[in-house]
Design an enzyme around this catalytic site. Structure first.
Site, short mmCIF file in Angstrom:
data_model
loop_
_atom_site.label_atom_id
_atom_site.label_comp_id
_atom_site.label_asym_id
_atom_site.label_seq_id
_atom_site.Cartn_x
_atom_site.Cartn_y
_atom_site.Cartn_z
CG ASP A 187 4.16 8.25 23.21
OD1 ASP A 187 5.01 9.15 23.05
OD2 ASP A 187 4.05 7.27 22.46
CG HIS A 241 8.79 10.82 25.28
ND1 HIS A 241 9.72 10.79 24.27
CD2 HIS A 241 7.58 10.69 24.66
CE1 HIS A 241 9.13 10.67 23.11
NE2 HIS A 241 7.82 10.58 23.32
NE ARG A 291 2.15 9.74 18.61
CZ ARG A 291 2.38 10.54 19.65
NH1 ARG A 291 3.59 10.57 20.19
NH2 ARG A 291 1.45 11.33 20.12
CG HIS A 312 9.42 6.20 22.48
ND1 HIS A 312 8.36 6.27 23.36
CD2 HIS A 312 9.19 7.18 21.56
CE1 HIS A 312 7.54 7.23 22.99
NE2 HIS A 312 8.02 7.81 21.91
#
Length: 281
Positions: free
Chosen positions: A105, A103, A272, A257
């Site tokens: 983000d 995907h 993150r 990623h």
């Protein structure tokens, strides 16, 4: 391998995407020239990898802020007092990992993040790598006819696509969500132009893209399935092996990623930060 004027050593991670940089002193406040150097490497290679970053959560946030404006993730609350840092955790008893599909983000936002920065806090004894795919190289490898077709299309991206939404359920139950919306949805170009480099890339992803605008899901599926598989061909990818203190900064506008879920029975914890982006064009 090359050595920059700032004594940063740059090693390509693969033929298509990613570069690991060593020689950065995390104990010192990076000056504007170092940040510009790192940003140029990142824009060229799509993903920037760094090692041995002994950064507290506050230090990690400060470091990420040199590259852009940190924003909150809508579906999982961040750390107490540091809401821009999202904990990405898989516990030993869990079987599904956070974000465990290919995907880009939060493509379901009108302004998806420019970039994502991830730092490893705890890693399993083996496994838990992350794969990255260069959507620029994938677009450029398509035939002129298909590129011409895709250039005129837009696609619907939804936060409720089942393959992606189930990967955040454990953390959402644990920490709650920022948004009250059950689903977020946005329409973006299938091929987007990078606002800084001018390069074009495919901007559809397995995790969020449901159909082409004006097409049914049934009509969209064959072409989308082809594109999802094409983007993740091995020659467009690299693989990163994490260690505590490792950092990856990827360009969400041109790179996808996939966190590999091959470490059942062991704990993995990452922090993150997503950096504010613009409206894809």
């Amino acid at each position: 391998m090359s050595v920059t004027a700032q004594r940063l050593t740059v090693t390509r991670a693969s033929g298509a995407v990613g570069a690991e940089v060593s020689g950065l002193d995390f104990a010192a406040v990076p000056d504007g020239r170092i940040i510009a150097e790192l940003r140029a490497i990142w824009l060229e290679h799509g993903v920037l990898f760094l090692r041995d970053a002994a950064l507290s959560p506050q230090g990690f946030l400060a470091f990420a802020s040199h590259f852009g404006t940190p924003v909150e993730y809508p579906f999982v609350r961040g750390l107490d007092g540091l809401p821009q840092i999202t904990p990405v955790i898989k516990e030993p008893e869990e079987r599904i990992n956070f974000g465990g599909v290919w995907h880009s983000d939060t493509a379901y936002l009108e302004r998806p993040p420019m970039a994502t920065m991830l730092i490893a806090r705890e890693v399993p004894p083996a496994g838990g790598d992350t794969l990255f795919a260069d959507c620029r190289a994938a677009y450029e490898a398509l035939s002129p006819g298909l590129r011409a077709t895709l250039d005129g299309l837009r696609a619907i991206n939804s936060s409720k696509k089942a393959d992606a939404s189930k990967t955040r359920e454990d953390r959402q139950k644990e920490r709650g969500a920022v948004t009250n919306a059950e689903a977020l949805e946005a329409t973006h170009p299938v091929v987007r132009t990078h606002p800084e480099t001018g390069r074009r890339s495919l901007y559809v992803n397995l995790g969020h893209t449901t159909r082409f605008d004006g097409w049914t899901e049934a009509e969209s599926k064959p072409l989308l399935d082809f594109l999802f598989a094409h983007i993740t061909r091995p020659e467009f990818t690299c693989r990163f092996h994490w260690a505590p203190g490792s950092i990856a900064l990827w360009d969400n506008r041109s790179v996808q990623h996939y966190p590999v879920n091959d470490y059942h029975g062991h704990r993995r914890e990452m922090h993150r930060i997503t950096l504010q982006g613009d409206v894809p064009a």
